[in-house]
Design an enzyme around this catalytic site. Structure first.
Site, PDB file in Angstrom:
ATOM      1  N   HIS A 191       1.228  -1.211   0.120  1.00 51.97           N
ATOM      2  CA  HIS A 191       0.024  -0.061  -0.120  1.00 51.97           C
ATOM      3  C   HIS A 191       0.779   1.046  -0.169  1.00 51.97           C
ATOM      4  CE1 HIS A 191      -3.272   2.224  -0.017  1.00 51.97           C
ATOM      5  NE2 HIS A 191      -2.814   3.305   0.269  1.00 51.97           N
ATOM      6  N   TYR A 220       1.718   5.211  -2.417  1.00 52.94           N
ATOM      7  CA  TYR A 220       1.647   6.682  -1.694  1.00 52.94           C
ATOM      8  C   TYR A 220       3.523   7.107  -2.448  1.00 52.94           C
ATOM      9  CZ  TYR A 220      -2.766   5.690  -0.017  1.00 52.94           C
ATOM     10  OH  TYR A 220      -3.904   6.437  -0.222  1.00 52.94           O
ATOM     11  N   HIS A 268      -9.245   0.456 -10.953  1.00 52.99           N
ATOM     12  CA  HIS A 268      -9.528   1.968 -10.209  1.00 52.99           C
ATOM     13  C   HIS A 268      -7.596   2.459  -9.703  1.00 52.99           C
ATOM     14  CE1 HIS A 268      -7.960   3.664  -6.276  1.00 52.99           C
ATOM     15  NE2 HIS A 268      -7.363   2.626  -5.755  1.00 52.99           N
ATOM     16  N   PHE A 269      -6.631   0.553 -10.495  1.00 53.58           N
ATOM     17  CA  PHE A 269      -5.331   1.449 -10.251  1.00 53.58           C
ATOM     18  C   PHE A 269      -5.577   1.787 -11.855  1.00 53.58           C
ATOM     19  CE2 PHE A 269      -5.018  -3.132 -10.239  1.00 53.58           C
ATOM     20  CZ  PHE A 269      -4.365  -3.693 -11.402  1.00 53.58           C
ATOM     21  N   HIS A 270      -5.995   2.142 -13.018  1.00 54.26           N
ATOM     22  CA  HIS A 270      -5.428   2.628 -13.845  1.00 54.26           C
ATOM     23  C   HIS A 270      -6.438   3.691 -13.982  1.00 54.26           C
ATOM     24  CE1 HIS A 270      -4.746  -1.676 -15.289  1.00 54.26           C
ATOM     25  NE2 HIS A 270      -3.070  -1.078 -16.542  1.00 54.26           N
ATOM     26  N   ARG A 287     -10.750 -10.678 -12.048  1.00 53.91           N
ATOM     27  CA  ARG A 287      -9.306  -9.358 -12.044  1.00 53.91           C
ATOM     28  C   ARG A 287      -8.309 -11.225 -12.503  1.00 53.91           C
ATOM     29  NH1 ARG A 287      -6.321  -6.924  -7.157  1.00 53.91           N
ATOM     30  NH2 ARG A 287      -4.866  -6.096  -8.892  1.00 53.91           N
ATOM     31  N   ARG A 288      -7.322 -10.663 -13.015  1.00 52.82           N
ATOM     32  CA  ARG A 288      -6.454 -11.440 -13.262  1.00 52.82           C
ATOM     33  C   ARG A 288      -6.427 -13.065 -13.713  1.00 52.82           C
ATOM     34  NH1 ARG A 288      -5.467 -10.898  -7.428  1.00 52.82           N
ATOM     35  NH2 ARG A 288      -4.422  -9.458  -6.912  1.00 52.82           N
TER      36      ARG A 288
HETATM   37 FE1  HAS Z   1      -5.382   2.009  -4.280  1.00 46.19          FE
HETATM   38  C1  HAS Z   1      -6.344  -0.869  -4.721  1.00 46.19           C
HETATM   39  C2  HAS Z   1      -8.127   2.131  -1.453  1.00 46.19           C
HETATM   40  C3  HAS Z   1      -5.725   5.828  -3.198  1.00 46.19           C
HETATM   41  C4  HAS Z   1      -3.226   2.612  -6.605  1.00 46.19           C
HETATM   42  N1  HAS Z   1      -4.920   0.881  -5.610  1.00 46.19           N
HETATM   43  C5  HAS Z   1      -5.054  -0.239  -5.502  1.00 46.19           C
HETATM   44  C6  HAS Z   1      -4.310  -1.405  -6.462  1.00 46.19           C
HETATM   45  C7  HAS Z   1      -3.616  -0.034  -6.883  1.00 46.19           C
HETATM   46  C8  HAS Z   1      -4.418   1.598  -5.614  1.00 46.19           C
HETATM   47  C9  HAS Z   1      -2.123  -0.549  -7.363  1.00 46.19           C
HETATM   48  O1  HAS Z   1      -9.178   0.119   0.546  1.00 46.19           O
HETATM   49  C10 HAS Z   1      -4.382  -2.338  -6.541  1.00 46.19           C
HETATM   50  C11 HAS Z   1      -2.983  -3.526  -5.537  1.00 46.19           C
HETATM   51  C12 HAS Z   1      -3.727  -4.802  -6.199  1.00 46.19           C
HETATM   52  O2  HAS Z   1      -2.958  -5.205  -7.162  1.00 46.19           O
HETATM   53  O3  HAS Z   1      -4.233  -5.872  -6.070  1.00 46.19           O
HETATM   54  N2  HAS Z   1      -7.067   3.307  -2.304  1.00 46.19           N
HETATM   55  C13 HAS Z   1      -7.340   3.370  -1.324  1.00 46.19           C
HETATM   56  C14 HAS Z   1      -7.383   5.055  -0.681  1.00 46.19           C
HETATM   57  C15 HAS Z   1      -7.056   5.462  -1.632  1.00 46.19           C
HETATM   58  C16 HAS Z   1      -6.498   5.276  -2.535  1.00 46.19           C
HETATM   59  C17 HAS Z   1      -9.083   5.059   0.280  1.00 46.19           C
HETATM   60  N3  HAS Z   1      -4.677   3.917  -5.245  1.00 46.19           N
HETATM   61  C18 HAS Z   1      -4.916   4.668  -4.881  1.00 46.19           C
HETATM   62  C19 HAS Z   1      -3.297   5.244  -5.466  1.00 46.19           C
HETATM   63  C20 HAS Z   1      -2.809   4.391  -5.986  1.00 46.19           C
HETATM   64  C21 HAS Z   1      -3.679   3.648  -5.650  1.00 46.19           C
HETATM   65  C22 HAS Z   1      -3.207   7.243  -5.065  1.00 46.19           C
HETATM   66  C23 HAS Z   1      -1.765   4.531  -6.870  1.00 46.19           C
HETATM   67  C24 HAS Z   1      -1.290   6.036  -7.101  1.00 46.19           C
HETATM   68  N4  HAS Z   1      -7.308   0.705  -3.008  1.00 46.19           N
HETATM   69  C25 HAS Z   1      -8.035   1.300  -2.355  1.00 46.19           C
HETATM   70  C26 HAS Z   1      -8.073  -0.216  -1.371  1.00 46.19           C
HETATM   71  C27 HAS Z   1      -7.480  -1.415  -2.365  1.00 46.19           C
HETATM   72  C28 HAS Z   1      -6.613  -0.133  -3.202  1.00 46.19           C
HETATM   73  C29 HAS Z   1      -8.620  -0.510  -0.601  1.00 46.19           C
HETATM   74  C30 HAS Z   1      -8.037  -2.487  -2.436  1.00 46.19           C
HETATM   75  C31 HAS Z   1      -8.995  -3.099  -3.320  1.00 46.19           C
HETATM   76  C32 HAS Z   1      -9.241  -4.393  -3.284  1.00 46.19           C
HETATM   77  O4  HAS Z   1     -10.139  -5.511  -2.632  1.00 46.19           O
HETATM   78  O5  HAS Z   1      -8.433  -5.483  -3.665  1.00 46.19           O
HETATM   79  C33 HAS Z   1      -7.564   7.466  -1.209  1.00 46.19           C
HETATM   80  O6  HAS Z   1      -5.525   7.632  -1.139  1.00 46.19           O
HETATM   81  C34 HAS Z   1      -7.713   7.496  -2.730  1.00 46.19           C
HETATM   82  C35 HAS Z   1      -7.226   9.518  -1.873  1.00 46.19           C
HETATM   83  C36 HAS Z   1      -8.076  10.606  -2.561  1.00 46.19           C
HETATM   84  C37 HAS Z   1      -8.932  11.515  -2.695  1.00 46.19           C
HETATM   85  C38 HAS Z   1      -8.740  12.261  -4.504  1.00 46.19           C
HETATM   86  C39 HAS Z   1      -8.303  13.378  -3.952  1.00 46.19           C
HETATM   87  C40 HAS Z   1      -8.631  14.229  -5.356  1.00 46.19           C
HETATM   88  C41 HAS Z   1      -7.448  15.254  -5.380  1.00 46.19           C
HETATM   89  C42 HAS Z   1      -7.113  15.606  -7.098  1.00 46.19           C
HETATM   90  C43 HAS Z   1      -8.364  18.079  -6.651  1.00 46.19           C
HETATM   91  C44 HAS Z   1      -8.235  17.505  -7.882  1.00 46.19           C
HETATM   92  C45 HAS Z   1      -8.273  19.384  -8.510  1.00 46.19           C
HETATM   93  C46 HAS Z   1      -8.717  19.669  -9.968  1.00 46.19           C
HETATM   94  C47 HAS Z   1      -7.439  20.246  -7.852  1.00 46.19           C
HETATM   95  C48 HAS Z   1      -9.653  11.365  -1.973  1.00 46.19           C
HETATM   96  C49 HAS Z   1      -6.846  15.498  -4.698  1.00 46.19           C
HETATM   97  C50 HAS Z   1     -10.199  20.399 -10.160  1.00 46.19           C
HETATM   98  C51 HAS Z   1     -10.707  21.122 -11.063  1.00 46.19           C
HETATM   99  C52 HAS Z   1     -11.777  20.922 -11.424  1.00 46.19           C
HETATM  100  C53 HAS Z   1     -12.295  21.503 -12.681  1.00 46.19           C
HETATM  101  C54 HAS Z   1     -12.513  20.452 -11.131  1.00 46.19           C
END
Ligand code: HAS
Length: 551
Positions: A226, A230, A377-379, A442-443
């Site tokens: 995990h 980050y 999700h991860f793509h 998946r996989r």
């Molecule tokens: Fe995830 C599975 C939970 C973030 C990557 N994640 C994965 C896997 C990968 C991955 C590779 O809880 C699969 C692993 C495998 O092969 O099995 N993930 C989260 C959570 C977050 C999260 C809670 N993941 C990421 C990030 C990744 C990533 C970042 C890669 C870089 N993830 C999970 C969970 C799994 C999981 C479970 C397991 C699933 C399973 O069952 O297998 C959080 O960090 C996300 C928080 C993000 C936000 C968004 C904030 C938005 C921002 C953009 C602002 C935009 C602006 C522009 C300013 C709350 C900062 C606005 C403009 C306008 C005009 C509107």
């Protein structure tokens, strides 16, 4: 202090390190992209792989090269470049030597690992879950990659220590501070996978021990897996916080907020690995619950980042005469690829992050776990938010450190590449999310499960995935073309954009650089989250498994 050995924006010797890392990164992107295209076509149906190549072999190559090699090399190159720039344009000789030594080890590890995958001796996917066993040399190759990356981290820590001695009482430059946190996070996280590989996988795959404790190995993997996400995200955030404000002609919103968000990532991104194991037996619900609570804590620094980015855009927009809530949108430099590509990454992170929050919720995880939803999700996260930001960085980083020009044509090519990527990803990740909710796993290679009615309904989505994957492959090719064009661009100057904080920002508390305090809290959190469940896995081990070769 600017070196005489300088041609671009940093010392030539530092520039060589940056470019070497980027070349390996983009080579991995190309080979990983070919694997991605082929596997997408297989899952779309009606496509047979030539030359006896296996689907899972391709899947392993794609995952390892894209998720581990492309990212790690790019991140080290970017952090070294930015740290050199912000610590005076020149790194210490010892930092350089350590980074080159690290590069060498990583590259030997990458070459050996890739050859083993291509020889079909390591078809264990990028998570290399036991009891699937690879050639022992694959695990040795992984060890070289990890140890190599540590050397670059040590070089950076040493350089910052030296800088602090020479600049008593000053806060370290924001870029370097963030780079150090990223490498520190990586160091602490990789201790888990190092333990798994050295204590469990290597002795077991060489046949020195008969069986492996599968639950423990997966737990050690996710202790690393995990924070790994980050480790990918934080360099993208470095670009958003430090580079983007300068590109839009503004300043960043708050130095203190930026540093605090990185410190929170350091604290909360490690003790959360169980959210990848919510559906696994052998871990009691309390420990899963605790780590899910910590998972929701690690969402906070991302929300702080979103707030900070909105503030930065709005303040700059108003300076340029924007009115209303979203008036700033019209004032942004849409023709500038340095802004356009990372901004598209930000936009995508809104649904991508929401998907993460869904994954982390226990009941919803039961619906999506091991389905194509997670692949979707991860793509969106690593393969869009992070990748597009890294591409955006590439457009200025290469010409800037080499003393070349970022031409108007490159901006156009870069924007075209970004749009292609977005379109491809919309189709591919969109259909992955949808069909994942219908239960498609998946996989898994192409199968209709003997024409089961549910599985037959998934097939049109798999075809759309293949179409999206093909568009993405064209985007990969265009990116490689762009990298070559950047490496050979006309001589000249390109800015290395590093922003300053808004003058009215409150001063940054000195506490933020008391590393002992933060590392101490981190260790306590890890011990709370992991000690009892891990001891339980060791003291009451499952029967264990011999190596199983499925390919
Ligand atoms: Fe995830 C599975 C939970 C973030 C990557 N994640 C994965 C896997 C990968 C991955 C590779 O809880 C699969 C692993 C495998 O092969 O099995 N993930 C989260 C959570 C977050 C999260 C809670 N993941 C990421 C990030 C990744 C990533 C970042 C890669 C870089 N993830 C999970 C969970 C799994 C999981 C479970 C397991 C699933 C399973 O069952 O297998 C959080 O960090 C996300 C928080 C993000 C936000 C968004 C904030 C938005 C921002 C953009 C602002 C935009 C602006 C522009 C300013 C709350 C900062 C606005 C403009 C306008 C005009 C509107």
């Amino acid at each position: 202090m600017v070196s005489t050995a300088q041609k671009g924006s940093i010392d030539r010797r530092d520039a060589a390190i940056v470019i070497a890392h980027l070349i390996v990164a983009f080579t991995a992107l190309l080979i990983g992209g070919v694997a991605g295209l082929l596997q997408g076509l297989v899952r779309g149906g009606n496509f047979k792989l030539p030359f006896g190549i296996g689907y899972y072999q391709l899947l392993t190559a794609h995952g390892v090269l894209m998720a581990i090699i492309f990212t790690t090399y790019f991140i080290i190159g970017f952090i070294i470049g930015g740290s050199s720039k912000t610590m005076g344009g020149k790194l210490l000789p010892i930092t350089r030597s350590l980074t080159w030594a690290g590069f060498l080890l990583m590259t030997v590890g990458t070459a050996v690992g890739t050859v083993l995958i291509l020889l079909n001796k390591a078809t264990v996917l990028y998570t290399f879950y036991a009891p699937m066993a690879a050639s022992p040399w694959f695990y040795v190759a992984l060890t070289l990659i990890v140890v190599g990356s540590w050397l670059s981290g040590f070089g950076l820590f040493y350089n910052l220590r030296y800088w602090k001695k020479k600049h008593p009482g000053q806060m370290s430059p924001l870029f370097t501070f963030m780079g150090v946190i990223t490498m520190l996070l990586w160091l602490v996280a990789t201790l888990g996978v190092a333990a798994e590989v050295l204590v469990q996988l290597i002795p077991w795959s060489f046949g020195w021990v008969d069986r492996i404790n599968v639950l423990l190995s997966r737990t050690l993997f996710w202790y690393f897996g995990h924070p790994l996400v980050y480790f990918w995200l934080l360099p993208a955030y470095i670009c958003w916080y430090v580079v983007i404000p300068k590109v839009i002609g503004g300043k960043y919103f708050s130095d203190a907020l930026a540093r605090l968000s990185f410190l929170l990532f350091l604290l909360f991104s490690i003790p959360v690995g169980f959210h990848h194991q919510l559906m696994e037996p052998g871990i009691t619900p309390f420990w899963k619950y605790l780590q899910v609570v910590l998972t929701f804590m690690v969402v906070i620094p991302s929300l702080m980042t979103a707030f900070s980015m909105f503030a930065t855009f709005e303040i700059r927009g108003r300076e340029l005469g924007a009115k209303g809530l979203f008036g700033w949108v019209k004032k942004m430099p849409w023709g500038d690829v340095r802004f356009f590509a990372p901004f598209m990454g930000m936009l995508i992170f809104i649904p991508a992050g929401a998907g993460g929050i869904i994954n982390a919720s226990n009941q919803m995880n039961a619906v999506v776990h091991n389905t194509l939803w997670v692949t979707g999700h991860f793509h969106l996260t690593v393969a869009s938010t992070v990748a597009l930001t890294f591409f955006g960085v590439t457009y200025w980083l290469i010409p800037s450190v080499l003393g070349r020009q970022l031409t108007p044509r490159m901006h156009k090519l870069g924007i075209t590449q970004t749009i292609l990527w977005m379109v491809g990803m919309f189709f591919m990740s969109g259909s992955m999310h949808t069909v994942g909710l219908f239960g498609s796993p998946r996989r898994t290679a192409y199968t209709t499960y003997q024409d089961h009615p549910d599985a037959v309904l998934w097939m049109p989505y798999h075809v759309v995935m293949a179409i999206g994957g093909t568009i993405l492959f064209v985007a990969v090719l265009l990116m490689i073309f762009n990298v070559i064009a950047l490496l050979t661009a006309p001589k000249g100057e390109t800015e290395f954009p590093i922003a300053e904080a808004i003058d009215a920002a409150a001063p940054t508390p000195r506490l933020f650089e008391r590393w002992g305090v933060w590392i101490g809290i981190l260790v306590v959190l890890i011990l709370i989250a992991y000690t009892i469940p891990t001891m339980d896995m060791i003291n009451n081990p499952v029967p264990g498994s011999p190596p199983i070769v499925t390919y």
